[in-house]
Design a protein around this motif. Structure first.
Motif, PDB file in Angstrom:
ATOM      1  N   VAL A  69      73.145  41.345  92.947  1.00 12.67           N
ATOM      2  CA  VAL A  69      72.507  40.024  92.965  1.00 12.67           C
ATOM      3  C   VAL A  69      71.733  39.818  94.260  1.00 12.67           C
ATOM      4  N   GLY A  70      71.444  40.928  94.945  1.00 15.56           N
ATOM      5  CA  GLY A  70      70.473  40.854  96.010  1.00 15.56           C
ATOM      6  C   GLY A  70      70.959  40.857  97.446  1.00 15.56           C
ATOM      7  N   GLN A 120      73.425  42.545 105.221  1.00 14.27           N
ATOM      8  CA  GLN A 120      74.391  41.501 104.874  1.00 14.27           C
ATOM      9  C   GLN A 120      75.768  42.091 104.578  1.00 14.27           C
ATOM     10  N   HIS A 122      69.349  48.797  83.740  1.00 16.02           N
ATOM     11  CA  HIS A 122      69.715  48.861  85.162  1.00 16.02           C
ATOM     12  C   HIS A 122      68.517  49.240  86.013  1.00 16.02           C
ATOM     13  N   VAL A 166      68.967  48.060  90.083  1.00 17.43           N
ATOM     14  CA  VAL A 166      70.277  48.447  90.601  1.00 17.43           C
ATOM     15  C   VAL A 166      70.505  49.953  90.472  1.00 17.43           C
ATOM     16  N   ASP A 167      69.591  50.655  89.841  1.00 18.97           N
ATOM     17  CA  ASP A 167      69.689  52.107  89.744  1.00 18.97           C
ATOM     18  C   ASP A 167      68.288  52.638  90.045  1.00 18.97           C
ATOM     19  N   GLU A 211      64.911  49.990 100.414  1.00 16.63           N
ATOM     20  CA  GLU A 211      66.176  49.387 100.014  1.00 16.63           C
ATOM     21  C   GLU A 211      66.233  47.893 100.331  1.00 16.63           C
ATOM     22  N   GLU A 212      65.724  47.580 101.496  1.00 20.51           N
ATOM     23  CA  GLU A 212      65.765  46.214 101.973  1.00 20.51           C
ATOM     24  C   GLU A 212      64.954  45.293 101.058  1.00 20.51           C
ATOM     25  N   ALA A 227      66.519  44.844  97.672  1.00 19.76           N
ATOM     26  CA  ALA A 227      67.602  43.852  97.644  1.00 19.76           C
ATOM     27  C   ALA A 227      67.013  42.450  97.471  1.00 19.76           C
ATOM     28  N   VAL A 228      65.950  42.190  98.227  1.00 18.11           N
ATOM     29  CA  VAL A 228      65.327  40.878  98.127  1.00 18.11           C
ATOM     30  C   VAL A 228      64.720  40.691  96.737  1.00 18.11           C
ATOM     31  N   ARG A 288      65.842  42.001  93.939  1.00 16.13           N
ATOM     32  CA  ARG A 288      66.937  41.709  93.008  1.00 16.13           C
ATOM     33  C   ARG A 288      67.354  40.248  93.119  1.00 16.13           C
ATOM     34  N   ARG A 289      67.348  39.798  94.337  1.00 19.74           N
ATOM     35  CA  ARG A 289      67.834  38.460  94.629  1.00 19.74           C
ATOM     36  C   ARG A 289      66.912  37.407  94.037  1.00 19.74           C
ATOM     37  N   LEU A 319      75.216  32.264  94.537  1.00 18.98           N
ATOM     38  CA  LEU A 319      75.257  33.433  95.416  1.00 18.98           C
ATOM     39  C   LEU A 319      73.872  33.978  95.797  1.00 18.98           C
ATOM     40  N   PRO A 320      72.972  34.230  94.815  1.00 20.08           N
ATOM     41  CA  PRO A 320      71.662  34.800  95.180  1.00 20.08           C
ATOM     42  C   PRO A 320      70.867  33.865  96.081  1.00 20.08           C
ATOM     43  N   LEU A 359      72.094  31.538  98.142  1.00 20.56           N
ATOM     44  CA  LEU A 359      72.737  31.462  99.458  1.00 20.56           C
ATOM     45  C   LEU A 359      72.471  32.724 100.274  1.00 20.56           C
ATOM     46  N   MET A 360      72.486  33.870  99.571  1.00 18.47           N
ATOM     47  CA  MET A 360      72.224  35.099 100.300  1.00 18.47           C
ATOM     48  C   MET A 360      70.805  35.160 100.806  1.00 18.47           C
ATOM     49  N   ASP A 361      69.936  34.446 100.127  1.00 21.77           N
ATOM     50  CA  ASP A 361      68.544  34.390 100.531  1.00 21.77           C
ATOM     51  C   ASP A 361      68.378  33.437 101.706  1.00 21.77           C
TER      52      ASP A 361
END
Lengths: 903, 230
Positions: free
Chosen positions: A316-317, A322, B51, B56-57, B76-77, B80-81, B83-84, B108-109, B111-113
């Protein structure tokens, strides 16, 4: 708050057991590191304080300076506190001592401001002098010079400068020249002074008052002096003493306070120092290794458990940063709890230990000293300990987190990393199946399939075994080294000797003293030192090896010094019986035979040029019975043997001179006899070997024992050994000593020959006790670390397999079967842990043996009792942990566990 | 408007004898607001495809463009963003974080952002998903259907370019399954949410605008049932 921090905190709370065990691990590590550092620091401070109390805090002194030079020195860079004394002058106070070449002078020094802070001036009577008319005398003055002054007496002396006949000033480092010296010395420009004696002080140690000094140092105050000034000072940076000394060459005669210099870190190069450093290095290594592995393991296992959750977070990112942040935050949280608690636990633990051992430490220093062992905290050391622990925790957390970061999110979620296998890899032997059934086969397959996961358990077991056994070896060799260097305790507590007429009835004296001291275990003996001549064929190879480098050895025999002891008949019979020998063989006056205590304590050259202590055998036990001899110059009425010489035709000659009143040689006349005529040969038939070192000297020295009644038979009818020694064992030596003292006084005998040996050897025994206490404390802490380590890995590992177990149960694995499967797994764990742990432990033991060997000769041995304990504990702990974990599992509902995704 | 383009996608697992081609040259495009169902038997490669679409793959070969962005050209970085913000993933086994409550799991996504939570949207979603009463509950206090609704909420929270669902009803009974499908369908209509669902449930597939069938890593059928409603 950051959602990942929330996640981390909640995860920690959700896995309470694991969190608690990890925190306990950090606490233990921190406590151990703190205890080691603070304990060492406190001990160090204790030594420094006791030296400062005993000998003063001064580090460097210079004598023979002018007042100007003294001022310059006092203001030199790096000098801390300083004070001076000025020489008021020398006075001849005991001319009769001068004739004997002994201390004849009184040296009056006038103390400057602040000297009490730098020198240990301990008053035994009276007070410090306050003006030039008052004087403080040293305690050794009245004891040894026969010049007896008391507090309040008036003392008149002619003070002047001590000079040679050529007018040169002589320093306190020159012994009294005496009538036959290289120069004549006098006291120049004497001036009469009158002092009031205001007190007596305990005379200075040799560091302040050198042995050569021919004057008793008396102290006054406020006198200007004759210009010969001595400066005492401390240095601002004690650790840089050597550097300072090199940078500032002396102007006068310089002395360095050697004990303080040593304790401040400027050690000499001795083998004991090498061993001490070696031991400390091993200790630090063991502690660091144990702590790091514990912390590392608990993180490594928690990360693999959370790999799946990291996978979800990543899907989920969540970025790498992190995830890493989350793990580090976890480490930080755990440290934040563990480190302060560990610090407190460590300080409290070592503080209590030191307080409990106070008595032991007290006896290591001067009786009556006010210096007490106490915990001295070193804030910088604490900070370093905390940092070491924090960094360890952070690194331990970060390294396994890399794994979670490396794999793709979907692999993390599926945890596919762990299950790439081929059928061949999990093939199980038939034997396993037969012995442990289906469940055993499952366990074995589990183990083979999941090597990575099991590795953490095996590694933690391996470390525990290695740490425990190494720690035991460490303690065992350390105790050995301390005992070895200090010498073995002969177990004799009280010693007495009789001489002259008192020797007539030793049995009576023994009975009297035994009764007075309420001790049964006492005996008496006559003994003397003999240079034995041993035939080469009867000499043990160990002795031969030692003597090989001795240039003084003859060809047809080896010379080996030892004791000749005539032991009370009853004790001699005991000795025979204890060693399985027949006493009757040894009481034939026509053929007296001896028992031999064959071991000698010796010093050899160590690897670093220092001294190594050890033991060597003298006689070859295979060659007993054998005959030893000794030779002595014959006694001649009115003459005394002086020396050997060699005549013109190469014959050995013995020289005799006329005998003076006190047994000294007098006159000019020298009588010379060939050795072959004037030498008396004594033969000693050795009949048996005794194994147990006993009765004083025999513990450390090659000794021949005869029955007391055989003395004349061995040495001849005119032989006289002058004194009879009594030894007693007394558990309460101090009380027994006092009672014996009273009894002797009552019987009109002197008490000056009574010694409380036990009090003297107490400090050695205490040192061993201190070492033991620390050793056991250390072993206990290391074991706790190991235990936490194993518990943590195994229980977490089992919890992780909840679903797997639920699945097995759902297809019909019963409780019994489950237990069998677990038992077999425990067995595999234990075996693997030992397979790696034992060899590693033996290797560490070998390293420790090498370190110990640099100060003390000792054979290599493995502490087998500890090995047995380790092996037993490994299985006990593994099985107990398994039981705990599977009991928790049994509470699970099979279906819930199967369904439950939240594991 | 084209939102997703897949070109010649391949994915190979293992090596040598054990090599498996899970995807073998798959290409197709998806329009914005489309509801696409991917069907196929077990092991056909449909989950792998999903996937890879979700970032994610990683594919062995081929390219994926989402919103004009070459997905696997990112590091990768950035991935991740990506995906988010751009993808919402729904799994058969929910994959919720057990220690976080419903609200936290859903946000979650966001907040992680590091962005503030859009309370309005959260409340709206909670209402639609019927989780208003459960917002402070932990996942293990919820039924399977409720857990899946949380994971749908998490996927929709960020209003991503595309929502990917992997057998979202595979673990649920028929009543719960129907509810979940309706929720997905309505999000597709209401938010014009592009939706790709993997399923082997024909009923679900038939509610989609378009069905792609995969077998042995190749597309065997690509059929438009109706025009996109969104």
């Amino acid at each position: 708050m950051n959602i990942l921090c929330v996640f981390t905190r909640k995860s920690l709370l959700a896995n309470r057991t694991r969190t608690v065990v990890t925190i306990i691990g950090i606490i233990l590590s921190m406590a151990l590191i703190t205890a080691v550092i603070e304990g060492a620091y406190s001990g160090h401070q204790f030594l420094i304080r006791s030296v400062e109390e005993e000998e003063g805090a001064w580090m460097v002194s210079e004598t023979g300076l002018t007042p100007e030079e003294a001022e310059t020195l006092r203001h030199t860079d790096g000098v801390g506190k300083s004070a001076v004394w000025n020489e008021a002058g020398w006075a001849m106070i005991a001319p009769e001592r001068a004739e004997r070449g002994d201390k004849p002078y009184m040296l009056v020094e006038s103390m400057g401001e602040g000297i009490e802070d730098l020198l240990a001036i301990r008053l035994t009577a009276g007070r410090m002098p306050e003006n030039p008319g008052e004087i403080l005398l040293p305690s050794n003055l009245s004891l040894t010079s026969g010049v007896d002054y008391r507090e309040g007496d008036t003392l008149t002396a002619a003070l002047g400068r001590r000079v040679t006949d050529a007018g040169e000033t002589v320093s306190i480092f020159e012994p009294f020249a005496g009538p036959s010296g290289e120069f004549e010395e006098t006291v120049a420009d004497p001036e009469e002074r009158t002092y009031t004696v205001v007190g007596i002080y305990e005379h200075f140690s040799w560091e302040v008052d050198p042995y050569e000094n021919p004057g008793f140092i008396a102290l006054t105050r406020g006198e200007e002096g004759n210009g010969n000034t001595t400066v005492f000072c401390t240095l601002k940076h004690p650790g840089r003493t050597v550097k300072w000394l090199d940078a500032h060459p002396p102007v006068g005669v310089r002395r360095v306070h050697s004990d303080l210099k040593k304790f401040n870190g400027s050690f000499g190069n001795s083998s004991m120092t090498t061993a001490l450093y070696g031991f400390t290095a091993v200790l630090v290594f063991l502690v660091a290794f144990g702590s790091v592995s514990l912390i590392y393991n608990s993180f490594s296992i928690s990360v693999s458990e959370r790999t799946r959750q990291f996978g979800i977070l990543k899907s989920v990112g969540a970025t790498k940063k992190q995830i890493r942040g989350s793990v580090l935050y976890e480490a930080f949280l755990l440290s934040a709890v563990g480190i302060p608690v560990g610090l407190v636990v460590g300080c409290a633990g070592i503080g209590i230990t030191l307080t409990c051992l106070r008595g032991a430490f007290d006896s290591m220093i001067r009786p009556g000293s006010e210096t007490r062992m106490k915990l001295v905290l070193h804030p910088a050391a604490l900070l370093i300990a905390a940092l070491v622990c924090l960094v360890t925790t952070l690194i331990s957390a970060a390294v396994p987190a890399r794994r979670a970061i490396r794999v793709s999110p979907i692999d993390s979620i599926r945890q596919t990393e762990d299950v790439k296998l081929r059928a061949k890899e999990v093939k199980t032997g038939r034997l396993t199946r037969k012995l442990f059934g289906f469940e055993g086969m499952m366990a074995s397959k589990n183990f083979k399939r999941n090597r990575k996961r099991y590795r953490s358990t095996v590694v933690s077991l391996f470390l525990s075994v290695m740490l425990f056994i190494s720690a035991s070896s460490f303690c065992s060799y350390l105790t050995g080294a301390v005992t070895g260097v200090a010498g073995e305790d002969d177990g004799m507590d009280i010693r007495y000797y009789t001489a002259g007429d008192e020797r007539d009835d030793p049995e009576k004296t023994l009975a009297m003293l035994s009764a007075a001291g309420n001790t049964e275990d006492g005996t008496y003996m006559d003994n003397t030192y003999v240079e034995y001549r041993i035939p080469p064929e009867a000499t043990h190879p160990e002795a031969k090896e030692l003597l090989a480098s001795d240039p003084g050895q003859e060809e047809d025999f080896y010379t080996w010094g030892g004791s000749l002891t005539f032991l009370r008949d009853e004790s001699f019979r005991d000795l025979c019986r204890k060693n399985g020998l027949d006493p009757a063989d040894y009481f034939d006056p026509d053929h007296p035979k001896a028992l031999v205590s064959n071991r000698s304590r010796i010093m050899r050259e160590g690897r670093n040029g220092g001294v190594r202590y050890g033991y060597a055998l003298t006689l070859d036990p295979e060659k007993i019975p054998c005959t030893l001899t000794s030779v002595a110059p014959m006694e001649m009425e009115g003459y005394v043997f002086t020396e050997e010489s060699v005549s013109e035709n190469g014959e050995r000659m013995l020289n005799y001179m006329a005998r003076g009143e006190r047994g000294e040689a007098v006159g000019e006349e020298i009588l010379t006899f060939p050795a072959s005529e004037a030498e008396v040969v004594t033969e000693y038939d050795v009949g048996g070997v005794i194994g147990i070192p006993t009765y004083g000297t025999a513990a450390d020295q090659f000794t021949l024992f005869y029955p007391f009644s055989m003395e004349k038979a061995v040495l001849g009818p005119d032989a006289d050994l002058y004194q009879t020694n009594f030894v007693f064992r007394a558990p309460n030596h101090a009380e027994a000593f006092e009672d014996m003292e009273d009894a002797l006084t009552e019987a009109g005998m002197t008490t000056a020959r009574l010694w409380d040996e036990a009090a003297r050897s107490e400090s050695n025994r205490m040192l061993v006790r201190v070492v033991n206490v620390f050793s056991y404390g250390f072993i206990i802490l290391i074991s706790l670390i190991a235990l936490a380590n194993v518990f943590n890995t195994i229980s977490t590992n089992i919890m992780l397999r909840r679903r797997e177990f639920a699945m097995l149960r759902s297809i019909g694995l019963g409780n019994r079967g489950f237990r069998r499967m677990m038992n077999y797994e425990c067995l595999i764990y234990g075996m693997k842990g030992l397979m790696w742990g034992l060899p590693a432990a033996f290797l560490m033991t070998w390293v420790i043996w090498r370190v110990a060997g640099s100060a003390f000769e000792t054979g290599f041995y493995v502490p087998w009792p500890s090995v047995i304990i380790a092996v037993g504990s490994v299985f006990a702990v593994v099985f107990a942990t398994m039981l705990y974990a599977s009991a928790k599992l049994r509470e699970d509902n099979t279906v819930d566990a199967l369904k439950n995704e939240n594991l | 408007m084209e939102i997703l383009r897949i070109e010649n996608l391949t994915k190979v697992y293992g090596s040598g004898e054990n090599q498996v081609r899970a995807l073998d040259g798959v290409s197709f495009t998806v329009e914005k607001g489309e509801f696409l169902a991917i069907i196929g038997p077990s092991g056909s490669g449909k989950s792998t495809l999903l996937h890879i679409l979700g970032g994610v793959d990683r594919p062995t070969g081929g390219k994926v463009w989402l919103d004009g962005q070459d997905v696997y050209a990112q590091d990768e970085e950035q991935l991740a963003v990506f995906r988010r913000r751009q993808v919402g993933l729904i799994y058969q086994f929910y994959n919720l974080i057990p220690v976080l409550n419903v609200e936290e799991n859903m946000t979650l996504p966001v907040l992680m952002d590091g962005r503030p939570v859009n309370e309005e949207r959260l409340n709206e979603l909670l209402g639609i998903l019927g989780l208003n009463e459960r917002r402070k509950h932990l996942p293990n206090q919820l039924s399977g259907g409720q857990q899946q609704r949380v994971s749908i909420g998490r996927a929709l929270m960020n209003a991503p370019s595309v929502v990917l669902a992997d057998e979202p009803t595979g673990n649920l009974d028929s009543r719960n399954s129907q509810e979940i499908v309706e929720l997905l369908r309505s999000s597709n209509v209401r938010y014009k949410q592009t939706l790709i669902v993997i399923t082997h449930d024909e009923n679900i597939a038939l509610q989609a605008d378009r069905i792609i069938a995969i077998e042995d890593g190749r597309i065997t059928r690509d059929e438009r049932i109706r025009e996109a409603r969104a």
